[in-house]
Every structure is written in C-alpha cells, then in structure tokens.
Design a protein around this motif. Structure first.
Motif, short mmCIF file in Angstrom:
data_model
loop_
_atom_site.label_atom_id
_atom_site.label_comp_id
_atom_site.label_asym_id
_atom_site.label_seq_id
_atom_site.Cartn_x
_atom_site.Cartn_y
_atom_site.Cartn_z
N GLN A 77 -0.30 49.56 -37.87
CA GLN A 77 0.88 49.52 -36.99
C GLN A 77 0.47 49.13 -35.57
OE1 GLN A 77 4.42 52.36 -36.94
NE2 GLN A 77 3.18 53.25 -35.30
N THR A 78 -0.61 49.71 -35.08
CA THR A 78 -1.08 49.42 -33.73
C THR A 78 -1.50 47.96 -33.60
OG1 THR A 78 -1.83 51.71 -33.51
CG2 THR A 78 -2.67 50.12 -31.92
N LYS A 79 -2.18 47.45 -34.61
CA LYS A 79 -2.64 46.05 -34.58
C LYS A 79 -1.48 45.07 -34.62
CE LYS A 79 -5.86 45.05 -37.52
NZ LYS A 79 -6.60 45.09 -38.80
N SER A 80 -0.32 45.51 -35.10
CA SER A 80 0.82 44.60 -35.21
C SER A 80 1.47 44.32 -33.86
CB SER A 80 1.86 45.17 -36.17
OG SER A 80 2.52 46.30 -35.62
N PHE A 81 1.17 45.13 -32.85
CA PHE A 81 1.77 44.92 -31.54
C PHE A 81 1.13 43.71 -30.86
CE2 PHE A 81 1.95 49.83 -31.45
CZ PHE A 81 3.06 49.83 -32.27
N PRO A 82 1.92 42.75 -30.35
CA PRO A 82 1.34 41.60 -29.65
C PRO A 82 0.53 42.00 -28.42
CG PRO A 82 3.66 41.20 -30.17
CD PRO A 82 3.40 42.65 -30.45
#
Length: 218
Positions: A40-45
């Motif tokens: 989820q964290t990695k999905s943030f631009p």
C-alpha cells in the motif's frame, strides 16, 4: 552528529518504504500483513510523513525526543529534523547543517552510507525473519499488531518492532534495537499520501543559503 543524521535517515526510510519478502514457514501471517502495508505504501506516487523520533539508552540514562518530517518520491527525498535538512534528487545528496552553516555534498551511490529508497526495496528483501511479537509490548491496543523483524546476518541492528493498525494497514510506530543497547523509536503522527511536490522540490538551491560553505565530498 553528521553520522547520526545519516543513520537516522537510513533507518527511517528503511521502515517507511522498504519491501520485505515473506518467509515460507509458520510466520506467513505476520509476513502477509507486513507485505500488505508495504504494498500500500509503495503504491503512493509521493508522500509526506510527520514523525516523532525518540532515542533511548537505559544504561546511559539517555532519553531524547525530536520531531521531523520527510518527503519521498521514488529515489528522491527531503528530511528535515533537528536543525538539519537532507535533500536528494536521486543522484546527489545535500546535507544542510544550520549550526555550522555548511552544506555537505555527496553522491547518492549504492552502498551503506548513501542508499536510496528504491534500493532499499531490494537490498533488504530476503534477509529478515518475520513474526508476531507479544511479550512486553508497549502498545496494548487490540487493534494494533506488533511485528518483529530479525536480520539473518550482517546488519547493525538486532531487531525491529513495527506496530501496525491492521484495519487501515497503517504503520503507527516502530522501534529499532541495536547491539549497543540503543532503542530508536519513531511515532508516525501523520502520513499524507496526496502530497504532490513542485518541480525542483528535491533539488538544492545554493541561492537559498548565501552564507553557507558548500563542501563537495564527491
């Protein structure tokens, strides 16, 4: 002091955006939860994180608390804490020291001293044992799960405890324990995944620091 700031930055970014692989054993449930949080964290631009940093050494009578904020986008980041600012555009790192009015310039190259966020996604991927931790937890909230990570070998810390709000998949707090009896605790006060940096946000502007000495260490 300069080395402590470098270590603080590495430890903080390691937990916020480092991906870690699951171990194929009875610890899979803890690994599954951690992987969901990391994905989820990695999905943030991009993101901005406000945090409190606390260093504890019971034997030495040390208990220091500082507040900071870090901005991350890919390999670029900006950390502001305790009168120091560390800026990287992914290629170059500028460490701004307010007290001495100095700027230390180095390459954002691969290696222990200058590791970037995306490299953390792979360099720490296969060498941790992941399990739930229950004994002596600081946080007794039933909605919070504590995961313990122990490195297989070759790391300067003995273990990491990560407190995760399971419902929202949010990291609330984590503590790093090193072999010298130090505890480095980070409390995530706010995570803004809608942060959008302006062009040049992760570049150092020398004109903003007219009286600072720029020391190129490359």
């Amino acid at each position: 002091m300069k080395n402590r700031m470098k270590n603080t930055l590495r430890k903080f970014i390691l937990i916020v955006i480092a991906g870690m692989a699951l171990q194929l054993n009875a610890q899979d449930n803890a690994g599954d939860l951690l992987k969901k949080v990391i994905d989820q964290t990695k999905s943030f631009p991009a993101m901005k994180v406000d945090f409190d940093y606390r260093m504890i050494n019971h034997d030495a009578g040390i208990d220091e608390v500082k507040s900071g904020e870090v901005y991350i986008q890919g390999d670029a980041y900006k950390l502001i804490m305790a009168g120091q600012t560390v800026i990287s555009n992914g290629n170059t790192i500028w460490t701004v020291l307010e007290d001495s009015e100095e700027v230390m310039v180095s390459d954002a190259q691969e290696g222990d001293e200058n590791i970037t966020p995306s490299r953390l996604l792979t360099s720490y991927y296969d060498d941790h044992k992941i399990s739930y931790y229950h004994a002596g937890r600081r946080n007794q909230d039933p909605e919070i799960k504590t995961i313990e990570l122990k490195p297989e070998s070759g790391k300067k810390f003995s273990r990491i405890h990560i407190d995760i709000e399971e419902k929202g998949l949010h990291i609330k707090q984590f503590t790093i324990f090193d072999s010298g009896g130090n505890e480095f605790m980070y409390v995530i006060k706010k995570l803004d995944e809608k942060f959008l940096p302006d062009a040049g946000f992760f570049d150092f502007e020398e004109a903003d620091y007219p009286n600072y000495e720029v020391i190129d260490m490359r």
